[in-house]
Write an enzyme that holds these catalytic residues in place. Structure first.
Site, short mmCIF file in Angstrom:
data_model
loop_
_atom_site.label_atom_id
_atom_site.label_comp_id
_atom_site.label_asym_id
_atom_site.label_seq_id
_atom_site.Cartn_x
_atom_site.Cartn_y
_atom_site.Cartn_z
N ARG A 47 -26.00 -21.98 31.91
CA ARG A 47 -24.73 -21.25 32.01
C ARG A 47 -24.47 -21.17 33.50
NH1 ARG A 47 -24.15 -19.14 26.87
NH2 ARG A 47 -26.06 -18.51 25.80
N GLY A 66 -25.43 -22.12 25.82
CA GLY A 66 -26.62 -21.98 24.97
C GLY A 66 -26.86 -23.27 24.19
N ASP A 101 -17.98 -20.10 16.67
CA ASP A 101 -16.87 -19.19 17.02
C ASP A 101 -15.83 -19.85 17.92
OD1 ASP A 101 -18.42 -19.49 19.26
OD2 ASP A 101 -18.46 -17.37 19.80
N ASP A 121 -17.78 -21.68 24.03
CA ASP A 121 -16.55 -21.15 24.65
C ASP A 121 -16.60 -21.12 26.18
OD1 ASP A 121 -18.50 -19.14 24.16
OD2 ASP A 121 -17.03 -17.58 24.50
N THR A 127 -22.57 -24.91 19.40
CA THR A 127 -23.08 -23.55 19.57
C THR A 127 -23.46 -23.01 18.19
OG1 THR A 127 -22.47 -21.23 19.98
CG2 THR A 127 -20.65 -22.76 19.69
N ASP A 185 -23.11 -20.17 17.24
CA ASP A 185 -22.23 -19.05 16.87
C ASP A 185 -21.08 -19.42 15.93
OD1 ASP A 185 -23.74 -17.41 18.44
OD2 ASP A 185 -22.40 -17.46 20.16
N ARG A 207 -22.96 -12.35 19.92
CA ARG A 207 -22.50 -11.25 20.80
C ARG A 207 -21.11 -10.78 20.41
NH1 ARG A 207 -24.22 -14.10 26.29
NH2 ARG A 207 -23.22 -15.75 25.12
O1 F6P Z 1 -23.87 -18.53 22.38
C1 F6P Z 1 -25.05 -18.77 21.71
C2 F6P Z 1 -25.97 -17.58 21.81
O2 F6P Z 1 -27.16 -17.90 21.13
C3 F6P Z 1 -25.40 -16.25 21.30
O3 F6P Z 1 -25.46 -16.08 19.91
C4 F6P Z 1 -26.27 -15.27 22.03
O4 F6P Z 1 -25.63 -14.03 22.16
C5 F6P Z 1 -26.47 -15.92 23.36
O5 F6P Z 1 -26.29 -17.31 23.16
C6 F6P Z 1 -27.80 -15.68 24.02
O6 F6P Z 1 -27.82 -16.37 25.22
P1 F6P Z 1 -29.07 -16.49 26.18
O7 F6P Z 1 -30.06 -17.40 25.52
O8 F6P Z 1 -28.50 -17.09 27.43
O9 F6P Z 1 -29.60 -15.12 26.34
#
Ligand code: F6P
Length: 328
Positions: free
Chosen positions: A74, A13, A132, A105, A128, A130, A174
């Site tokens: 991803r 992300g 995390d 991660d 990120t 997050d 998440r």
């Molecule tokens: O990891 C970053 C993040 O923004 C999370 O907080 C979220 O759950 C996820 O990516 C959403 O990913 P995508 O944009 O691929 O749906």
């Protein structure tokens, strides 16, 4: 062996400040005559050999931009060893000696596997929203995201107060409640629901009753990964339990990932970019650049993708104190 050429990707992300990190890597590396090859769209570009050999001017005027100028993904394909082999061959063909991965991660898991497969030196820069990642107190993008969420909640509060409403506001995360817990404090929310803490729907209803007593509005921040579900599901369940309350929900979504990075994100990203290059020049790899108690330190790539982090109980308890009125 003298370092002369490194590869760079942004992966997973996107996060505001990734461009500042790219700029930090490229400009700092070039000051040591190290060339930087940026591969487009994360590991996918590495597999398909889509790249840019950065010139100094390619990273001018990007420090203020959200997103990532080299794209991200991803990559499902990178899970396949034969695809990783292709990626490695592409690095070999260009005599690229090491790889810097800016991501979260999932990206660090891929980076570690790549390093173990082919003994290619890898350094991670945590990027990120997050926040995390193990081995660092901070990941690029978190501050910008918190500011975005805080501003959005302020706006929702205006209308919530005018209409005497209770709002469940869903933020990203998440597996981690960092965005939720911190924005609950910064936006002055009444309560927070996070994946790290168990709360029953009955307890949520009771909190809403308590919080709303004598107030014109209530705000509950919900992390998307909360076990009770997202804001929509929770607000529907609470509306059934409390039919006389005016309850709404709002999902902030991807606005949390975009926008101009804050000064803090730009500064940390620039420093982390340079620190990653330093690490490679010193022959250090298999590490991430972490921010620990205000200092940039290297931490193990191997454990960084393990996102289980201790919940900040002090912040949670502070929030609880703030919502408890002393009864005489
Ligand atoms: O990891 C970053 C993040 O923004 C999370 O907080 C979220 O759950 C996820 O990516 C959403 O990913 P995508 O944009 O691929 O749906």
């Amino acid at each position: 062996m003298k370092l002369t050429k490194i590869g760079l990707i942004t992966s997973g992300g996107d996060a505001p400040g990734m461009n500042a990190a790219i700029r930090g890597v490229v400009k700092y590396a070039m000051s040591f005559n190290i060339n930087v090859v940026g591969f487009y769209d994360g590991f996918d570009g590495l597999i398909d050999n889509r790249f840019i050999l950065f010139d100094y001017s390619d990273v001018n005027n990007i420090v203020q931009l959200g997103g990532t100028i080299i794209g991200t993904a991803r990559s499902e394909r990178f899970l396949d060893k034969s695809q990783r082999e292709r990626a490695y061959q592409n690095l070999q063909n260009q005599h690229i000696q090491a790889l810097i991965v800016i991501g979260g991660d999932g990206s660090f898991r891929g980076a570690l596997q790549f390093m173990l497969d082919f003994e290619i030196p890898v350094i991670g820069i945590p990027g990120t929203i997050d926040n995390d990642i193990q081995g660092t107190n901070y990941t690029i993008g978190f501050d910008t995201c918190l500011n975005t969420v805080t501003e959005a909640v302020d706006k929702i509060r205006d209308t919530a107060t005018s209409h005497h409403r209770i709002f469940f506001i869903e933020v990203m995360g998440r597996n981690a409640g960092k965005i939720a817990l911190n924005s609950a404090l910064s936006a002055g929310a009444d309560s927070v629901l996070i994946p790290e803490e168990h709360t029953s729907i009955e307890e949520v209803a009771q909190k809403v009753i308590d919080d709303n007593r004598g107030q014109r509005s209530s705000i509950v921040i919900v992390a998307e990964g909360d076990e009770l579900g997202g804001a929509q599901k929770i607000s529907e369940a609470i509306s059934k339990i409390l039919p006389n309350h005016d309850i709404k929900y709002s999902v902030l979504g991807h606005i949390q990932r975009g926008g101009k990075p804050t000064a803090f994100d730009r500064m940390i990203a620039t420093q982390m970019g340079a620190r990653a290059v330093d690490a490679l020049m010193n022959g250090e790899f298999g590490k991430i650049v972490g921010l620990i108690e205000g200092k940039l330190e290297l931490a193990d790539l191997e454990t960084s993708h393990n996102t289980l982090k201790l919940l900040n109980l002090a912040k949670l308890s502070l929030l609880e104190h703030m919502r408890t009125r002393k009864k005489d």
